[in-house]
Design a protein around this motif. Structure first.
Motif, PDB file in Angstrom:
ATOM      1  N   ILE A 135       0.854  -1.183   0.000  1.00 28.45           N
ATOM      2  CA  ILE A 135       0.000   0.000   0.000  1.00 28.45           C
ATOM      3  C   ILE A 135       0.892   1.235   0.000  1.00 28.45           C
ATOM      4  O   ILE A 135       1.810   1.353   0.815  1.00 28.45           O
ATOM      5  CB  ILE A 135      -0.936   0.008   1.214  1.00 28.45           C
ATOM      6  N   VAL A 136       0.633   2.148  -0.921  1.00 27.89           N
ATOM      7  CA  VAL A 136       1.432   3.369  -1.006  1.00 27.89           C
ATOM      8  C   VAL A 136       0.528   4.581  -0.822  1.00 27.89           C
ATOM      9  O   VAL A 136      -0.672   4.531  -1.101  1.00 27.89           O
ATOM     10  CB  VAL A 136       2.180   3.456  -2.354  1.00 27.89           C
ATOM     11  N   ASP A 137       1.125   5.652  -0.345  1.00 27.72           N
ATOM     12  CA  ASP A 137       0.413   6.914  -0.142  1.00 27.72           C
ATOM     13  C   ASP A 137       0.587   7.783  -1.380  1.00 27.72           C
ATOM     14  O   ASP A 137       1.693   8.273  -1.651  1.00 27.72           O
ATOM     15  CB  ASP A 137       0.951   7.631   1.089  1.00 27.72           C
ATOM     16  N   LEU A 138      -0.491   7.952  -2.133  1.00 21.30           N
ATOM     17  CA  LEU A 138      -0.468   8.746  -3.354  1.00 21.30           C
ATOM     18  C   LEU A 138      -1.407   9.940  -3.199  1.00 21.30           C
ATOM     19  O   LEU A 138      -2.116  10.063  -2.210  1.00 21.30           O
ATOM     20  CB  LEU A 138      -0.902   7.886  -4.548  1.00 21.30           C
ATOM     21  N   TRP A 139      -1.409  10.800  -4.184  1.00 22.65           N
ATOM     22  CA  TRP A 139      -2.409  11.852  -4.311  1.00 22.65           C
ATOM     23  C   TRP A 139      -3.184  11.600  -5.591  1.00 22.65           C
ATOM     24  O   TRP A 139      -2.602  11.265  -6.632  1.00 22.65           O
ATOM     25  CB  TRP A 139      -1.746  13.237  -4.360  1.00 22.65           C
ATOM     26  N   GLY A 140      -4.506  11.716  -5.500  1.00 15.81           N
ATOM     27  CA  GLY A 140      -5.330  11.442  -6.663  1.00 15.81           C
ATOM     28  C   GLY A 140      -6.636  12.202  -6.593  1.00 15.81           C
ATOM     29  O   GLY A 140      -6.721  13.293  -6.020  1.00 15.81           O
ATOM     30  N   TYR A 141      -7.669  11.598  -7.155  1.00 10.95           N
ATOM     31  CA  TYR A 141      -8.984  12.239  -7.230  1.00 10.95           C
ATOM     32  C   TYR A 141     -10.056  11.222  -6.852  1.00 10.95           C
ATOM     33  O   TYR A 141     -10.053  10.085  -7.331  1.00 10.95           O
ATOM     34  CB  TYR A 141      -9.257  12.764  -8.640  1.00 10.95           C
ATOM     35  N   ASN A 185       6.223   4.336   2.454  1.00 11.46           N
ATOM     36  CA  ASN A 185       5.003   4.256   1.650  1.00 11.46           C
ATOM     37  C   ASN A 185       4.778   5.464   0.752  1.00 11.46           C
ATOM     38  O   ASN A 185       3.829   5.472  -0.029  1.00 11.46           O
ATOM     39  CB  ASN A 185       3.786   4.084   2.565  1.00 11.46           C
ATOM     40  N   VAL A 186       5.623   6.470   0.860  1.00 10.22           N
ATOM     41  CA  VAL A 186       5.448   7.700   0.086  1.00 10.22           C
ATOM     42  C   VAL A 186       6.439   7.723  -1.066  1.00 10.22           C
ATOM     43  O   VAL A 186       7.645   7.579  -0.852  1.00 10.22           O
ATOM     44  CB  VAL A 186       5.641   8.939   0.971  1.00 10.22           C
TER      45      VAL A 186
END
Length: 499
Positions: free
Chosen positions: A94-100, A219-220
């Protein structure tokens, strides 16, 4: 008669350069692969074999949802939320992303040429953002370039974009903050024609390519890194992504979108295709020519079309070798063959900044001692290689591995492998990776060969060309999983045809 034949031969030879660029129609492509495809089409019936006219089919973006809309008078209104996203790119990672709207890439937007569109963008990020509509012919006030066309959207802020779309093709939206692009902020924006292109496709798919640099135990993604160890199709690294399912004989379009730091030569096994579109829209038929690999550059889109006349489970993948791996790490292979794999040492050497010797010299090996720097000691060395003599880390006998659907065995290499120059490679890829068929089990994977997942990684998926009975069975399994709900929303004026 012989003079006439010679005249015709000269004409054809002179026109060869033009013939190489001519359009390959569905019928021509079938004939180029023999009669099997044509016979399969006859068996499918008139509806599947008809590639002329009618409304376009909706695009499927495997593993990514569609963005619903509501009608406000004559305007289609969409709502996008820019926000942090936790995303499982493969089982257990599990990774920490930015999305919508909880997804990276963001949900797919589908409209029809001539639509008036309103997109409400809310910013739930801890910093400012903006939304650029890539390739859109719209007023400057709606372009989304911060500073030049609008003020950036502040944290907690909102901006309402509204425009009329008079284009057709494969487009996309993304944050115009560079580092935000690198951590997931992109989505597909499909502008359909009012009438389907000819020849008409039966299945239409979109694939968004992204890459991330995620160091071990973090995770980032490191958005400054130029070496990427997780390569994704639609936010998943193989074998976690969902195959493209088509009937034998159907005409297929795949829309490939790239917004990252690398170019991607996408190769399709088992079929020849034509490139029919780019990020600027539909290309003239005079530019179409046969191929099986297309280079999709950064900030580009490419549409490829082919008739699925060759049954089988065919790979679709980026052909850059490093993009067919997961979590590559320099020196993993060589370290696995050493007498012991220490871990630790001081920060400088841990980051690869060596003071003396070579990268593989003994004095540069980290340790598992409790001390720091030169005072650390290797209390106990361990091996993680099933090939190394001594006490290798167990694989198949590890508790819970079989229950989790992991199939790990001893790599198939020769007895003298360690003495061969060039072996092992840094990524330790000489055999099947950890197979996880059961961990990625889903209807679309039904019927794949056992152990298939051990050879799938990075930017890879399948286009599964199935006979009618196997296709129908997978569709039934999919309906059961979805609770008999429609897979996609219907759009006015467009055909809901995913089966």
């Amino acid at each position: 008669m012989s003079n006439r034949r010679g005249f015709l031969q000269n004409i054809l030879a002179g026109a060869g350069v033009f013939a190489s660029a001519r359009v390959l129609s569905a019928q021509e492509m079938d004939m180029s692969q023999g009669m099997e495809g044509m016979n399969a089409k006859r068996k499918l019936g008139k509806k599947e074999a008809d590639h002329t006219g009618g409304p376009p089919v909706l695009v499927q973006t495997p593993d990514v949802p569609d963005l619903p809309f509501r009608m406000d008078g004559g305007v289609k209104e969409f709502h996008l939320i820019a926000e942090p996203v936790k995303q499982e790119i493969v089982p257990g990672r599990i990774v920490d992303l930015w999305g919508y709207n909880g997804s990276a890439p963001g949900p797919t937007i589908q409209v029809t040429r001539g639509d008036r569109v309103r997109v409400i963008v809310d910013n739930h990020l801890p910093e400012a953002t903006s939304m650029h509509w890539h390739g859109f012919d719209i007023p400057i006030e709606m372009d989304g370039a911060p500073g030049s066309s609008q003020d950036a959207i502040a944290p907690g802020g909102r901006f309402v974009y509204e425009f009329t779309l008079n284009q057709e093709g494969t487009y996309f939206y993304h944050s115009h903050m560079a580092m935000q692009e690198m951590v997931g902020m992109i989505g597909a924006f499909i502008m359909h024609p009012k009438e389907a292109y000819k020849p008409r496709v039966d299945k239409d798919f979109a694939i968004i390519m992204q890459e991330y640099a995620v160091l071990p135990n973090i995770n980032v993604p490191n958005s400054m890194n130029m070496e990427f160890n997780w390569l994704t199709f639609n936010g998943k690294s193989s074998p976690a992504n969902t195959p493209l399912i088509v009937r034998h004989g159907e005409r297929v379009r795949i829309r490939l979108i790239n917004l990252g730091m690398d170019h991607h030569p996408i190769h399709v096994h088992g079929h020849q295709f034509v490139v029919t579109g780019s990020e600027g829209g539909r290309q003239p038929e005079s530019t179409w020519g046969p191929g099986n690999t297309v280079l999709v550059g950064v900030a580009q889109a490419r549409d490829v079309e082919f008739v699925a006349n060759n049954p089988g489970d065919w790979m679709v993948h980026c052909h850059l070798p490093h993009h067919m791996m997961n979590q590559m790490s320099s020196m993993v292979g060589p370290m696995s063959r050493r007498n012991g794999m220490p871990a630790g040492l001081d920060m400088e050497r841990g980051m690869g900044m060596l003071r003396q010797g070579s990268a593989t010299s003994e004095e540069n090996g980290p340790s598992v001692g409790r001390g720091l720097g030169v005072s650390s000691t290797a209390e106990k060395t361990m091996s993680n290689s099933p090939l190394k003599a001594g006490n290798p880390m167990p694989h198949q006998d590890m508790p819970g591995m079989q229950q989790q659907g992991t199939q790990m065995g001893k790599p198939d290499v020769s007895q003298d492998a360690n003495s061969v120059p060039g072996f092992p490679q840094d990524a330790f890829m000489e055999g099947p990776m950890m197979a996880m068929d059961q961990m990625v089990d889903k209807p679309e994977n039904f019927g794949l060969r056992p152990g298939w997942s051990g050879f799938m990684a990075g930017m890879m998926t399948f286009v599964r060309v199935l006979p009618q009975d196997k296709y129908d069975h997978i569709m039934e399994l999919r309906k059961k999983r979805e609770g008999n709900k429609p897979l996609r929303m219907d759009m006015p004026g467009m055909e809901h045809k995913h089966e």
